[in-house]
Design a protein around this motif. Structure first.
Motif, PDB file in Angstrom:
ATOM      1  N   VAL A 181     -20.370  -4.024   2.028  1.00 34.99           N
ATOM      2  CA  VAL A 181     -19.236  -4.304   3.222  1.00 34.99           C
ATOM      3  C   VAL A 181     -19.072  -2.948   3.727  1.00 34.99           C
ATOM      4  CG1 VAL A 181     -18.366  -6.403   2.235  1.00 34.99           C
ATOM      5  CG2 VAL A 181     -17.266  -4.168   1.599  1.00 34.99           C
ATOM      6  N   LEU A 182     -18.911  -2.921   4.932  1.00 38.02           N
ATOM      7  CA  LEU A 182     -18.595  -1.516   5.577  1.00 38.02           C
ATOM      8  C   LEU A 182     -17.154  -1.456   6.018  1.00 38.02           C
ATOM      9  CD1 LEU A 182     -21.863  -1.511   6.989  1.00 38.02           C
ATOM     10  CD2 LEU A 182     -20.870   0.769   6.853  1.00 38.02           C
ATOM     11  N   MET A 183     -16.459  -1.404   4.948  1.00 38.19           N
ATOM     12  CA  MET A 183     -14.774  -1.396   4.740  1.00 38.19           C
ATOM     13  C   MET A 183     -14.288   0.041   4.166  1.00 38.19           C
ATOM     14  SD  MET A 183     -14.002  -5.375   4.323  1.00 38.19           S
ATOM     15  CE  MET A 183     -14.656  -6.570   5.174  1.00 38.19           C
ATOM     16  N   MET A 185     -14.306   4.356   4.091  1.00 36.08           N
ATOM     17  CA  MET A 185     -13.898   5.202   5.070  1.00 36.08           C
ATOM     18  C   MET A 185     -14.459   5.150   6.438  1.00 36.08           C
ATOM     19  SD  MET A 185     -13.220   8.531   2.648  1.00 36.08           S
ATOM     20  CE  MET A 185     -12.365   9.645   3.712  1.00 36.08           C
ATOM     21  N   GLY A 186     -13.553   4.996   7.390  1.00 39.60           N
ATOM     22  CA  GLY A 186     -14.207   5.217   8.846  1.00 39.60           C
ATOM     23  C   GLY A 186     -14.387   3.816   9.642  1.00 39.60           C
ATOM     24  N   GLU A 187     -14.716   4.102  10.919  1.00 44.28           N
ATOM     25  CA  GLU A 187     -14.955   3.004  11.831  1.00 44.28           C
ATOM     26  C   GLU A 187     -16.415   2.803  12.129  1.00 44.28           C
ATOM     27  OE1 GLU A 187     -13.432   0.229  13.185  1.00 44.28           O
ATOM     28  OE2 GLU A 187     -15.400  -0.103  14.426  1.00 44.28           O
ATOM     29  N   PRO A 188     -17.089   1.770  11.741  1.00 45.65           N
ATOM     30  CA  PRO A 188     -18.465   1.723  11.550  1.00 45.65           C
ATOM     31  C   PRO A 188     -18.972   1.506  13.088  1.00 45.65           C
ATOM     32  CG  PRO A 188     -17.659  -0.231  10.343  1.00 45.65           C
ATOM     33  CD  PRO A 188     -16.531   0.751  10.670  1.00 45.65           C
ATOM     34  N   LEU A 242      -7.339  -7.607  12.578  1.00 47.17           N
ATOM     35  CA  LEU A 242      -6.429  -8.166  13.704  1.00 47.17           C
ATOM     36  C   LEU A 242      -4.954  -7.688  13.267  1.00 47.17           C
ATOM     37  CD1 LEU A 242      -7.214  -9.941  16.154  1.00 47.17           C
ATOM     38  CD2 LEU A 242      -6.474 -11.776  14.697  1.00 47.17           C
ATOM     39  N   HIS A 243      -4.387  -8.212  12.256  1.00 40.60           N
ATOM     40  CA  HIS A 243      -3.037  -7.819  11.636  1.00 40.60           C
ATOM     41  C   HIS A 243      -2.036  -7.925  12.511  1.00 40.60           C
ATOM     42  CE1 HIS A 243      -5.811  -5.866   8.768  1.00 40.60           C
ATOM     43  NE2 HIS A 243      -5.939  -4.819   9.533  1.00 40.60           N
ATOM     44  N   GLN A 244      -2.055  -8.278  13.792  1.00 45.70           N
ATOM     45  CA  GLN A 244      -0.837  -8.602  14.569  1.00 45.70           C
ATOM     46  C   GLN A 244      -1.475  -9.309  15.700  1.00 45.70           C
ATOM     47  OE1 GLN A 244       2.309  -8.792  14.111  1.00 45.70           O
ATOM     48  NE2 GLN A 244       3.013  -6.999  13.039  1.00 45.70           N
ATOM     49  N   TRP A 284      -6.583  -9.718   8.104  1.00 46.57           N
ATOM     50  CA  TRP A 284      -5.009  -9.759   8.052  1.00 46.57           C
ATOM     51  C   TRP A 284      -4.354  -9.073   6.950  1.00 46.57           C
ATOM     52  CZ3 TRP A 284      -2.958 -11.509  12.759  1.00 46.57           C
ATOM     53  CH2 TRP A 284      -1.473 -11.484  12.843  1.00 46.57           C
ATOM     54  N   ALA A 285      -3.898  -7.766   7.259  1.00 47.84           N
ATOM     55  CA  ALA A 285      -3.244  -7.242   5.810  1.00 47.84           C
ATOM     56  C   ALA A 285      -1.685  -7.893   6.081  1.00 47.84           C
ATOM     57  CB  ALA A 285      -3.279  -5.763   6.190  1.00 47.84           C
ATOM     58  N   LEU A 286      -1.320  -8.464   5.118  1.00 48.90           N
ATOM     59  CA  LEU A 286       0.075  -9.055   5.139  1.00 48.90           C
ATOM     60  C   LEU A 286       1.092  -7.982   4.568  1.00 48.90           C
ATOM     61  CD1 LEU A 286      -0.867 -12.361   3.481  1.00 48.90           C
ATOM     62  CD2 LEU A 286       0.277 -12.290   5.643  1.00 48.90           C
ATOM     63  N   ALA A 313      -6.889 -12.846   4.621  1.00 50.02           N
ATOM     64  CA  ALA A 313      -5.626 -12.169   4.368  1.00 50.02           C
ATOM     65  C   ALA A 313      -5.733 -11.400   3.053  1.00 50.02           C
ATOM     66  CB  ALA A 313      -4.458 -13.149   4.515  1.00 50.02           C
ATOM     67  N   ILE A 314      -4.861 -10.202   3.287  1.00 50.63           N
ATOM     68  CA  ILE A 314      -4.912  -9.487   2.081  1.00 50.63           C
ATOM     69  C   ILE A 314      -3.595  -8.744   1.946  1.00 50.63           C
ATOM     70  CG2 ILE A 314      -6.165  -7.654   3.123  1.00 50.63           C
ATOM     71  CD1 ILE A 314      -7.016  -6.513   0.389  1.00 50.63           C
ATOM     72  N   PRO A 315      -2.773  -9.010   0.811  1.00 52.35           N
ATOM     73  CA  PRO A 315      -1.441  -8.184   0.786  1.00 52.35           C
ATOM     74  C   PRO A 315      -1.633  -6.683   1.218  1.00 52.35           C
ATOM     75  CG  PRO A 315      -1.600  -9.770  -1.026  1.00 52.35           C
ATOM     76  CD  PRO A 315      -2.907  -9.797  -0.227  1.00 52.35           C
ATOM     77  N   GLY A 359      -8.080  -0.114  -3.092  1.00 51.65           N
ATOM     78  CA  GLY A 359      -8.077  -1.129  -2.462  1.00 51.65           C
ATOM     79  C   GLY A 359      -8.176  -0.775  -1.008  1.00 51.65           C
ATOM     80  N   CYS A 360      -8.523  -1.523  -0.165  1.00 54.17           N
ATOM     81  CA  CYS A 360      -8.586  -1.566   1.311  1.00 54.17           C
ATOM     82  C   CYS A 360      -7.524  -0.389   1.942  1.00 54.17           C
ATOM     83  CB  CYS A 360      -8.491  -2.884   2.162  1.00 54.17           C
ATOM     84  SG  CYS A 360      -9.643  -3.983   1.875  1.00 54.17           S
ATOM     85  N   GLY A 361      -7.901   0.502   2.851  1.00 51.11           N
ATOM     86  CA  GLY A 361      -7.149   1.360   3.240  1.00 51.11           C
ATOM     87  C   GLY A 361      -6.586   2.188   2.219  1.00 51.11           C
ATOM     88  N   GLN A 362      -6.875   2.375   1.214  1.00 54.12           N
ATOM     89  CA  GLN A 362      -6.469   3.337   0.390  1.00 54.12           C
ATOM     90  C   GLN A 362      -7.532   4.754   0.003  1.00 54.12           C
ATOM     91  OE1 GLN A 362      -5.257   0.852  -3.242  1.00 54.12           O
ATOM     92  NE2 GLN A 362      -3.274   1.479  -2.852  1.00 54.12           N
TER      93      GLN A 362
HETATM   94  N1  SAH Z   1     -12.465   0.710  10.204  1.00 52.78           N
HETATM   95  C1  SAH Z   1     -12.844  -0.596   9.705  1.00 52.78           C
HETATM   96  C2  SAH Z   1     -13.127  -0.570   8.447  1.00 52.78           C
HETATM   97  C3  SAH Z   1     -12.764   0.160   7.596  1.00 52.78           C
HETATM   98  S1  SAH Z   1     -11.156  -0.475   6.886  1.00 52.78           S
HETATM   99  C4  SAH Z   1     -11.653  -1.318  10.063  1.00 52.78           C
HETATM  100  O1  SAH Z   1     -10.495  -0.988  10.264  1.00 52.78           O
HETATM  101  O2  SAH Z   1     -11.844  -2.617  10.153  1.00 52.78           O
HETATM  102  C5  SAH Z   1     -11.397  -1.946   6.089  1.00 52.78           C
HETATM  103  C6  SAH Z   1     -10.266  -2.952   6.225  1.00 52.78           C
HETATM  104  O3  SAH Z   1      -8.988  -2.585   5.470  1.00 52.78           O
HETATM  105  C7  SAH Z   1      -9.756  -3.227   7.563  1.00 52.78           C
HETATM  106  O4  SAH Z   1      -9.611  -4.684   8.014  1.00 52.78           O
HETATM  107  C8  SAH Z   1      -8.426  -2.368   7.569  1.00 52.78           C
HETATM  108  O5  SAH Z   1      -7.571  -3.072   8.597  1.00 52.78           O
HETATM  109  C9  SAH Z   1      -7.798  -2.736   6.224  1.00 52.78           C
HETATM  110  N2  SAH Z   1      -6.847  -1.960   5.876  1.00 52.78           N
HETATM  111  C10 SAH Z   1      -6.655  -0.570   6.018  1.00 52.78           C
HETATM  112  N3  SAH Z   1      -5.450  -0.064   5.463  1.00 52.78           N
HETATM  113  C11 SAH Z   1      -4.944  -1.268   4.642  1.00 52.78           C
HETATM  114  C12 SAH Z   1      -3.965  -1.190   3.684  1.00 52.78           C
HETATM  115  N4  SAH Z   1      -3.222  -0.103   3.578  1.00 52.78           N
HETATM  116  N5  SAH Z   1      -3.712  -2.491   2.981  1.00 52.78           N
HETATM  117  C13 SAH Z   1      -4.480  -3.423   3.532  1.00 52.78           C
HETATM  118  N6  SAH Z   1      -5.748  -3.365   4.183  1.00 52.78           N
HETATM  119  C14 SAH Z   1      -5.783  -2.187   4.933  1.00 52.78           C
END
Ligand code: SAH
Ligand code: SF4
Length: 368
Positions: A181-183, A185-188, A242-244, A284-286, A313-315, A359-362
């Motif tokens: 998964v390209l998730m 660092m960075g915007e693929p 999406l998130h919002q 969707w980050a909850l 969705a992910i907390p 975790g995502c975004g960390q």
């Molecule tokens: N730049 C891309 C891919 C990397 S981020 C993007 O934004 O989609 C991967 C995922 O982690 C994205 O869905 C992003 O919104 C989410 N994310 C970023 N910070 C987060 C956080 N603090 N908690 C949960 N998810 C987060």
């Protein structure tokens, strides 16, 4: 010197031709790199020693050096801080999932359990979360990578070398990478060409041979790139963050929404589904009290009506620069239930590797 992973097989062929070597050398190098996962020319025993020496001199074979390796307490997540040749740091994460406890409402191969359609994911998933850029310029306020800003794009070789790095590690215990998964660092989609070249290279059947469907690109919502991706009809999975579902609120946490708003984004997603016949995943980050109410779930379901999709969705994972908190387990369950009642498939992703900031975004390229 140039990174060996930045070259296609036909480019290697050209180089060997220039060197006065037979063209089959390119295939030998290719298979060594992508089938046998060799990491130095000395491992290519079918290649004569003088040529091995030349290969060593002419190419860079070691794009990524592990600086720190962290294991989560449950041993299921490994995060590696990798140093690039220019000293920049990126992160790549391995997540292990093992069979029986891993149910989700994904639609790969459902089996029935009472009224609920569930899936037993294939055993031993080995999912890599890799980076596409050093830092990120999109500025999402909840994201640690966003908080450091954009430094540079990764080359195709630097992107795919993260996969090779873990594949080598896994091969020592006779395991393989199953998903990428390209998730990280960075915007693929901000580094579109290099990302696609990297995936295509890993995809090649005479090399690493990881199917396109095993890859997922996650985007913040770059509308023209989503449309381009749709036109190319690739088999790679698409996830959209999406998130919002309200423009004002989304713009507050995701500045990109001021450039392409929700209407434009959802239209691009519809276009993608139409063009590819594939479903799109919405991330969707909850965030407690921000986007996790029943009303928000209802609003979301109304806006997504007619789009073949899945909601992931992910907390929220905590990051230093943002005060938002994770949703409680109960509120997350309620959110999912509301979407399911409206006919959507939704999973609440487990938060993984939180204790090692994986975790995502960390991912922030530093270990504090
Ligand atoms: N730049 C891309 C891919 C990397 S981020 C993007 O934004 O989609 C991967 C995922 O982690 C994205 O869905 C992003 O919104 C989410 N994310 C970023 N910070 C987060 C956080 N603090 N908690 C949960 N998810 C987060
Ligand atoms: Fe960049 Fe994605 Fe983080 Fe937003 S969430 S700042 S797009 S890495």
């Amino acid at each position: 010197s140039s990174l060996i992973y930045d070259f296609s097989q036909s480019e290697l062929k050209e180089i060997f031709k220039d060197w006065g070597e037979p063209p089959y050398r390119a295939k030998q190098i290719w298979e060594g790199l992508y089938k046998h996962l060799y990491d130095t020319p000395s491992e290519f025993t079918t290649i004569p020693t003088p040529l091995r020496k030349k290969l060593e001199r002419e190419f860079d074979w070691n794009p990524l050096s592990p600086v720190t390796i962290l294991n989560s307490s449950d041993k299921q997540t490994i995060k590696t801080l990798l140093k690039l040749r220019d000293g920049n740091l990126i992160e790549a994460v391995l997540m292990k999932y093992s069979g029986s406890s891993d149910y989700s409402s994904d639609n790969d191969s459902s089996l029935h359990n009472g009224s609920k359609s569930i899936v037993l994911r294939e055993k031993k998933r080995r999912t890599l979360c890799i980076s596409s850029q050093v830092g990120c310029g999109m500025g999402c306020v909840f994201c640690a990578t966003g908080q450091i800003g954009f430094k540079r794009n990764l080359s195709s070789g630097e992107i795919l070398a993260q996969v090779i790095y873990y594949a080598r590690l896994l091969s020592k215990v006779k395991e393989r990478v199953s998903n990428v998964v390209l998730m990280g660092m960075g915007e693929p989609f901000q580094n579109y060409d290099n990302v696609m070249v990297a995936i295509d290279r890993l995809n090649a059947s005479d090399g690493f041979a990881l199917g396109a469907r095993r890859f997922t690109i996650s985007t913040v919502g770059l509308v023209p790139a989503i449309r381009r991706f749709a036109d190319e009809k690739r088999q790679i999975n698409l996830a959209v963050s999406l998130h919002q579902i309200n423009n004002e609120k989304r713009s507050e946490i995701m500045p990109i929404n001021r450039k392409w708003n929700l209407d434009e984004l959802l239209n691009a997603c519809r276009y993608y589904v139409q063009k590819t016949n594939r479903r799109v995943t919405f991330e969707w980050a909850l965030i407690n009290g921000e986007n996790d109410s029943e009303n928000t779930a209802i609003e979301l379901s109304e806006r997504l009506k007619g789009i073949h999709c899945h909601i992931n969705a992910i907390p929220l994972n905590p990051t230093g620069g943002y005060s938002g908190q994770a949703t409680s387990r109960q509120r997350a369950a309620k959110f999912k239930e509301t979407l399911e009642r409206a006919g959507f498939s939704c999973t609440i992703r487990m938060r993984r590797g939180i204790d090692i900031q994986a975790g995502c975004g960390q991912l922030a390229g530093s270990f504090v």
